[in-house]
Design an enzyme around this catalytic site. Structure first.
Site, PDB file in Angstrom:
ATOM      1  N   ASN A  50      64.381   5.232  79.743  1.00 41.98           N
ATOM      2  CA  ASN A  50      63.762   5.240  81.066  1.00 41.98           C
ATOM      3  C   ASN A  50      62.242   5.242  80.915  1.00 41.98           C
ATOM      4  OD1 ASN A  50      64.138   5.646  83.980  1.00 41.98           O
ATOM      5  ND2 ASN A  50      63.316   7.713  83.682  1.00 41.98           N
ATOM      6  N   HIS A 106      57.773   4.192  90.376  1.00 38.50           N
ATOM      7  CA  HIS A 106      56.768   4.970  91.116  1.00 38.50           C
ATOM      8  C   HIS A 106      55.671   3.994  91.534  1.00 38.50           C
ATOM      9  CE1 HIS A 106      58.669   8.776  90.324  1.00 38.50           C
ATOM     10  NE2 HIS A 106      58.684   8.531  89.027  1.00 38.50           N
ATOM     11  N   ASP A 139      59.645   5.728  94.444  1.00 39.29           N
ATOM     12  CA  ASP A 139      58.871   6.199  95.590  1.00 39.29           C
ATOM     13  C   ASP A 139      57.674   5.268  95.750  1.00 39.29           C
ATOM     14  OD1 ASP A 139      57.262   7.276  93.511  1.00 39.29           O
ATOM     15  OD2 ASP A 139      57.786   9.356  93.999  1.00 39.29           O
ATOM     16  N   GLU A 148      60.097   7.810  78.693  1.00 41.68           N
ATOM     17  CA  GLU A 148      58.657   7.556  78.535  1.00 41.68           C
ATOM     18  C   GLU A 148      58.212   7.550  77.069  1.00 41.68           C
ATOM     19  OE1 GLU A 148      56.734  10.364  81.169  1.00 41.68           O
ATOM     20  OE2 GLU A 148      57.618   9.442  82.942  1.00 41.68           O
TER      21      GLU A 148
END
Ligand code: XIL
Length: 537
Positions: free
Chosen positions: A185, A221, A252, A144
């Site tokens: 990532n 996400h 998810d 991030e």
């Protein structure tokens, strides 16, 4: 029975776990695991070991867990996860070495030189701890590092060390384990957007400088209320073209609670789409789901009022999203013989001269491959024109013609390519364009004889919503015909095209008002043609 042979995922195969299917496609299917339930719950352990061939520690390898105070390393949680993976023949992705979150304040408060040394030491110790462990194959070196606009995040790392901390972190990780695959990532990078493009540019430039970036992770996400990033596969492909491995690292798909069957079905489609995108891209190593049971998920704690983001419910029962992942990995799209239900009649809103929005009641798909999208057609006699495609039950049409009647219908497609019946026809008319569009002309032959005819009336109508102050009608004169007279308009001929303009007294037409003109022409004896192709502007 021949049909039985057409269903590759028949009973025996269909009951095979996710990891069996993933392995046969050359991919991993993984889950983030938490140390608490791993130690305490048999169901949790059995599903984790049975269904997945890859593991990411949900929290146990983060800095606050592994080096809570400077130089004091604690691998108890991380080792529990790595040992479980080793016992069950699963690969481990180390998550994460350098992040702005879950990092102790002692790190954040260091000065530049001490912070750089602490970062390098942390990477060296943590990666080094597993360097000779064959289960641990990859690391999120930085996590991030961008904000949502695609600027480098002004974290304490960046504020203290500047951008160079990123390259330094990768170099330290490579030194600690030359065989590990080293990843960057981030989240909200699934589609092609400012943030994913910033990562793309950074990875490209780091690799050009010889910085060892081997892989890019897309967290994944997702939320059903925000729509699926339809260019996900295309985005994975552009990164693959840089020569890096790509992976979905934290999948998810959350929903606004309460859960219901419709939301479950949409969620299943998202899971299926992600797995299919990875399957379609050779450089995609696999998909890690951020947990597996709704009993243990970060979503309700993080996104107020949302949940049910995973593939098992709180009682460890498989949800439609499990079936979607399973069938996608099993190549299940070819086993679906059932088309989606017929979509509702499209209804138009926001109609302008060149655009309109159509919405319709969604189709459902029960065959297993899932609803893939809709095709919107204009009915036009012999061949219908495809106006556009949509993955939602709505489409914004552009490029339409002004003052034109459209009759449209919708068809649904599923993941196996089955197509529904056509919806009922919806109709709308675009408004008049700004450039004087919005009129029509029709010509009627009043009388004709062997060598000529009279066209009267040619009716000109303002079909727009505002008044017009002049009109121009064109039509085609058949070859060999000659104009011999006209009235109530001024006619000029160029080739076979006749242009008729209003006179001073009949140019102004209110909306829906009309006027007429006429003309006479001669033609070769025996020729029976008359003019055609009347248009008005
Ligand atoms: C989350 C965990 O799931 C939570 O248990 C924890 O409290 C916070 O972090 N992006 C990441 C993950 O890279 O490490 C985060 O995991 C979720 C967002």
């Amino acid at each position: 029975m021949f049909a039985a042979f057409l269903l590759p995922a028949t009973s025996a195969d269909a009951s095979a776990p996710l990891r069996t299917h993933a392995a046969s496609r050359g991919k991993f299917i993984g889950a983030a695991l938490a140390t608490g339930p791993l130690a305490n719950e048999t169901s949790y352990r059995n599903i984790a070991a049975g269904e997945f061939n890859q593991v990411t520690a949900e929290n146990a390898m983060k800095w606050d867990a592994t080096e809570p105070s400077q130089g004091q390393f604690n691998f108890s949680g991380a080792d529990a996860i790595v040992n479980f993976a080793t016992q069950n023949n699963m690969q481990v992705h180390g998550h994460t070495l350098v992040w702005h979150s879950q990092t102790p304040s002692w790190v954040q408060n260091l000065g530049a030189s001490a912070m750089r040394t602490a970062m390098q030491n942390h990477i060296s110790q943590v990666v080094g701890h597993y360097a000779n462990n064959p289960a641990v194959v990859s690391w999120d070196v930085v996590n991030e590092v961008f904000d949502d606009s695609g600027n480098l995040r002004t974290s304490f790392w960046y504020n203290t060390l500047g951008q160079s901390y990123i390259a330094d972190a990768f170099r330290a990780a490579r030194a600690a384990d030359p065989d590990a695959r080293l990843c960057i990532n981030d989240y909200n990078t699934e589609g092609i957007n400012a943030k994913s493009t910033a990562i793309y540019n950074l990875v490209s430039s780091l690799r050009q400088q010889g910085v060892p970036v081997d892989c890019v992770g897309f967290q994944g996400h997702l939320a059903i209320q925000y729509g699926f990033p339809n260019d996900f596969q295309q985005n994975l492909q552009r990164f693959a073209a840089l020569g890096v491995q790509v992976r979905i690292t934290e999948l998810d798909v959350r929903m606004v609670m309460p859960r219901d069957a419709t939301k479950d079905a949409t969620q299943a489609t998202y899971y299926r789409n992600v797995v299919n995108a990875c399957l379609a891209v050779t450089a995609c190593a696999g998909v890690t789901i951020w947990g597996f049971t709704d009993k243990y998920s970060w979503v309700p704690d993080t996104f107020s009022g949302q949940g049910a983001a995973l593939i098992y419910n709180e009682s460890y029962q498989q949800k439609p999203s499990y079936t979607a992942v399973h069938d996608a990995l099993a190549g299940g799209s070819t086993t679906d013989p059932t088309p989606p239900t017929t979509p509702g009649t499209p209804s138009a809103s926001n109609v302008t001269a060149n655009s309109a929005t159509l919405t319709w009641t969604a189709s459902t798909d029960s065959g297993g491959s899932g609803l893939a999208g809709y095709d919107v057609y204009r009915e036009q006699g012999t061949t219908d024109q495809l106006l556009g495609q949509s993955t939602t039950s709505s489409i914004a049409l552009t490029g339409l013609s002004p003052s034109t009647q459209y009759q449209v219908y919708v068809r649904a497609r599923d993941g196996a390519g089955n197509v529904s019946a056509n919806s009922a026809l919806g109709a709308f008319a675009t408004t008049a364009g700004p450039g004087g569009g919005g009129c029509t002309a029709t010509g009627t032959v009043q009388t004709q004889w062997a060598t000529g005819y009279v066209v009267q009336p040619v009716t000109v109508t303002n079909t727009g919503t505002s008044s017009i102050s002049g009109w121009t009608v064109t039509f085609t004169l058949p070859a060999g015909h000659t104009l011999t007279g006209s009235w109530n308009a001024s006619l000029t001929v160029s080739g076979q095209t006749v242009t008729a303009k209003n006179l001073s007294y009949n140019g102004t037409l209110a909306p829906n008002a009309g006027t007429t003109f006429g003309f006479q022409a001669s033609r070769p004896s025996g020729n029976t043609q008359t003019p055609s192709g009347y248009t008005c502007a």
